[in-house]
Scaffold this motif. Structure first.
Motif, PDB file in Angstrom:
ATOM      1  N   ASP A 108       0.906  -1.125   0.005  1.00 31.51           N
ATOM      2  CA  ASP A 108       0.068   0.206  -0.019  1.00 31.51           C
ATOM      3  C   ASP A 108       0.888   1.334  -0.067  1.00 31.51           C
ATOM      4  OD1 ASP A 108       0.785  -0.914   2.636  1.00 31.51           O
ATOM      5  OD2 ASP A 108      -0.447   0.402   3.515  1.00 31.51           O
TER       6      ASP A 108
ATOM      7  N   SER B 295      10.107   1.690   6.224  1.00 33.43           N
ATOM      8  CA  SER B 295      10.105   0.588   5.265  1.00 33.43           C
ATOM      9  C   SER B 295      11.345   0.679   4.333  1.00 33.43           C
ATOM     10  CB  SER B 295       9.028   0.736   4.345  1.00 33.43           C
ATOM     11  OG  SER B 295       9.186  -0.176   3.120  1.00 33.43           O
TER      12      SER B 295
ATOM     13  N   ASP C 293      15.915 -10.336   9.955  1.00 30.52           N
ATOM     14  CA  ASP C 293      16.376 -11.245   9.053  1.00 30.52           C
ATOM     15  C   ASP C 293      17.271 -12.222   9.994  1.00 30.52           C
ATOM     16  OD1 ASP C 293      14.783 -10.550   6.916  1.00 30.52           O
ATOM     17  OD2 ASP C 293      16.725  -9.668   5.816  1.00 30.52           O
TER      18      ASP C 293
ATOM     19  N   VAL D 192       8.848  -6.181  13.450  1.00 31.07           N
ATOM     20  CA  VAL D 192       8.883  -5.774  11.971  1.00 31.07           C
ATOM     21  C   VAL D 192       7.960  -6.744  11.307  1.00 31.07           C
ATOM     22  CG1 VAL D 192      10.159  -5.618   9.840  1.00 31.07           C
ATOM     23  CG2 VAL D 192      11.170  -5.069  12.240  1.00 31.07           C
TER      24      VAL D 192
HETATM   25  C1  UD1 Z   1      13.193  -5.831   3.148  1.00 33.76           C
HETATM   26  C2  UD1 Z   1      14.188  -6.848   3.165  1.00 33.76           C
HETATM   27  C3  UD1 Z   1      13.962  -8.021   4.033  1.00 33.76           C
HETATM   28  C4  UD1 Z   1      14.120  -7.312   5.688  1.00 33.76           C
HETATM   29  C5  UD1 Z   1      13.049  -6.080   5.683  1.00 33.76           C
HETATM   30  C6  UD1 Z   1      13.160  -5.660   6.869  1.00 33.76           C
HETATM   31  C7  UD1 Z   1      14.903  -6.990   0.693  1.00 33.76           C
HETATM   32  C8  UD1 Z   1      14.864  -7.449  -0.524  1.00 33.76           C
HETATM   33  N1  UD1 Z   1      14.224  -7.581   2.062  1.00 33.76           N
HETATM   34  O1  UD1 Z   1      11.930  -6.002   3.115  1.00 33.76           O
HETATM   35  O2  UD1 Z   1      15.133  -9.085   3.866  1.00 33.76           O
HETATM   36  O3  UD1 Z   1      13.651  -8.351   6.465  1.00 33.76           O
HETATM   37  O4  UD1 Z   1      13.422  -5.296   4.725  1.00 33.76           O
HETATM   38  O5  UD1 Z   1      14.509  -5.247   7.246  1.00 33.76           O
HETATM   39  O6  UD1 Z   1      15.746  -5.874   0.834  1.00 33.76           O
HETATM   40  N2  UD1 Z   1       4.925  -2.582   4.887  1.00 33.76           N
HETATM   41  C9  UD1 Z   1       3.531  -2.279   4.672  1.00 33.76           C
HETATM   42  N3  UD1 Z   1       3.218  -1.691   3.677  1.00 33.76           N
HETATM   43  C10 UD1 Z   1       4.213  -1.293   2.574  1.00 33.76           C
HETATM   44  C11 UD1 Z   1       5.430  -1.575   2.693  1.00 33.76           C
HETATM   45  C12 UD1 Z   1       5.677  -2.366   3.815  1.00 33.76           C
HETATM   46  O7  UD1 Z   1       2.817  -2.370   5.634  1.00 33.76           O
HETATM   47  O8  UD1 Z   1       3.737  -0.762   1.478  1.00 33.76           O
HETATM   48  C13 UD1 Z   1       4.969  -3.241   6.138  1.00 33.76           C
HETATM   49  C14 UD1 Z   1       5.633  -4.697   6.086  1.00 33.76           C
HETATM   50  O9  UD1 Z   1       4.524  -5.398   6.022  1.00 33.76           O
HETATM   51  C15 UD1 Z   1       6.353  -4.764   7.238  1.00 33.76           C
HETATM   52  C16 UD1 Z   1       7.005  -3.402   7.583  1.00 33.76           C
HETATM   53  O10 UD1 Z   1       6.322  -2.585   6.692  1.00 33.76           O
HETATM   54  O11 UD1 Z   1       5.790  -5.252   8.220  1.00 33.76           O
HETATM   55  C17 UD1 Z   1       8.515  -3.270   7.154  1.00 33.76           C
HETATM   56  O12 UD1 Z   1       8.867  -4.007   5.730  1.00 33.76           O
HETATM   57  P1  UD1 Z   1      10.004  -3.380   4.689  1.00 33.76           P
HETATM   58  O13 UD1 Z   1      10.876  -2.541   5.415  1.00 33.76           O
HETATM   59  O14 UD1 Z   1       9.073  -2.550   3.797  1.00 33.76           O
HETATM   60  O15 UD1 Z   1      10.514  -4.723   4.216  1.00 33.76           O
HETATM   61  P2  UD1 Z   1      10.763  -5.171   2.786  1.00 33.76           P
HETATM   62  O16 UD1 Z   1      11.435  -3.891   1.979  1.00 33.76           O
HETATM   63  O17 UD1 Z   1       9.716  -5.927   2.203  1.00 33.76           O
END
Ligand code: UD1
Length: 416
Positions: free
Chosen positions: A124, A162, A305, A327
């Protein structure tokens, strides 16, 4: 077979070189789309996520060649803006192509991205923030279409930190009209690497490594050669292996400066560490309990991770400990498998209490996602008997050859 066989019970001894970072190379490979010409990315890990990213780039019209750890990507022929569903579905990082492709082509159609099932992982914020830069997005049940003229800069005050959203916005902003501000930006070293890559190609980015990024859009970027930094999560995995099995290992190229929260936790568990410019020397095994709960957090906090890897460690250490996952909501899928090995773990919501001092025994366990799978392999090193971890393909997403690296460290282990 799609598995790893481990003969447990040996102390570790030896040295291994840390591969290039998965989470740094994926957005950098996506970023090559912003550059007309041929970039060379070195120290790229030979893992299945990189393979899928390269397949995606090829399907868009890039010409990709690989020699040892160097990948050359010629983007001159990029013409497509539809991505193959199987590669998008398998990997969360395919969302990274959204910002880059919009900047390059002005239009993208893609399925919703996949990746490890460690939480709901919505996109989102990716879509909301891109809309604020002038992108029109039509969402359907399976995927979405995004369209834009030249993107324009925007001030983004994000509701939470994020990694993925920060990366996507950096990719969208670097060629956009005017200034983009991202706050709070993720500070992960992988974002610093992406910014370094773009700056070396002529991008204007300030604040990399802080929680406020300011990007001034430029008209054009030029081809560059860039070396991907070492993978702090892989280094943390071998550290966890030594904590579980005991011994003395040298992790060549381990990026100690990016691992402080993990190293501090390892020292609390009783291991001796020497932080050297060439890598990390680890001696001993986990023999103390954690005084405080291990709480995952965004960088520089303890990385989510490595949470399941340290859960495996704590299950062996004399005194156990508590873990809080802040997270991703579904990072405890390993618990059931560790219980099959004899671990005593109780989960309540996002908290787990691990009673230590259990003698774990090897059996057949199932990897359900990348890091949890690696954690089961690490646990099996210290357990009695012969263990099998099935669903190795999850582990292959992030480790070049988990058996080879652990054999370098003296483990008896093979891929089957
Ligand atoms: C990246 C890493 C992953 C790591 C994570 C957190 C890569 C390829 N992956 O994942 O290995 O575990 O960072 O350090 O680099 N969220 C939302 N809406 C959004 C986007 C994210 O609600 O549009 C939430 C996710 O569900 C999660 C949190 O935000 O609970 C953090 O996610 P995010 O930092 O975006 O992780 P990734 O980029 O998916």
């Amino acid at each position: 077979m799609d598995a790893v066989r481990i003969y447990g019970g040996n102390c570790l001894s030896g040295q291994t070189k840390i591969q290039g970072s998965k989470n740094a190379s994926l957005p950098i490979l996506a970023a090559t789309l912003l550059i007309d010409g041929t970039c060379e990315i070195t120290n790229c890990p030979d893992i299945s996520d990189v393979y899928h990213m390269l397949r995606l780039l090829e399907s868009l019209g890039c010409v990709v060649s690989r020699e040892a750890d160097a990948i050359r990507i010629d983007t001159k022929g990029v013409a497509e803006c539809d991505m193959p569903a199987d590669s998008v579905g398998v990997m969360r990082s395919s969302i990274m192509l959204l910002g880059a492709l919009l900047a390059r082509m002005g239009e993208v159609a893609m399925e919703y991205p996949g990746g490890c099932v460690i939480g709901r992982r919505p996109i989102d914020q990716h879509l909301y923030t891109l809309r604020r830069m002038g992108v029109e997005i039509t969402e359907g049940p399976e995927g979405f279409c995004a369209r834009a003229g030249r993107l324009h800069g925007a001030v983004h005050e994000l509701p939470f930190v994020s990694v993925g959203v920060t990366e996507n916005l950096v990719l969208a902003a670097v060629l956009a009209e005017g200034e983009t501000v991202i706050h709070p930006a993720a500070r992960e070293p992988e974002i610093q690497a992406l910014c370094e890559f773009l700056v070396s190609a002529g991008g204007k980015i300030e604040g990399a490594g802080t929680d406020r990024l300011v990007i001034e859009g430029v008209k054009k970027l030029h081809p560059v050669r860039f070396r991907v930094p070492a993978d702090r999560i892989v280094a943390g995995t071998w550290l966890a292996a030594c904590l579980c099995a005991g011994g003395r290992v040298f992790l060549e190229d381990a990026p100690c400066g990016q691992m402080e929260s993990v190293l501090a936790c390892a020292e609390n568990l009783g291991v001796n560490l020497r932080r050297l410019p060439e890598g990390l020397l680890v001696e001993g095994r986990a023999c103390k309990g954690l005084k405080e709960a291990l709480v995952t957090a965004v960088y520089p906090g303890f990385p989510t991770d490595l949470q399941s890897l340290f859960m495996a460690v704590i299950a062996f250490s004399g005194h156990g400990g508590r873990i809080e996952e802040t997270v991703f909501e579904n990072r405890f899928r390993i618990v059931q498998e560790l219980q099959k090995m004899g671990a005593d773990i109780r989960v309540e919501g996002n908290r787990a209490t691990v009673r230590g001092g259990r003698k774990l025994h090897n059996t057949i366990v199932e990897a359900k996602e990348l890091r949890g799978g690696a954690a089961l392999v690490v646990a099996a090193l210290a357990a009695e008997g012969t263990g099998i971890v099935t669903n190795r393909h999850f582990i292959d997403r992030g480790y070049e050859d988990i058996a080879r690296s652990l054999r370098d460290l003296g483990a008896e282990i093979e891929l089957t």
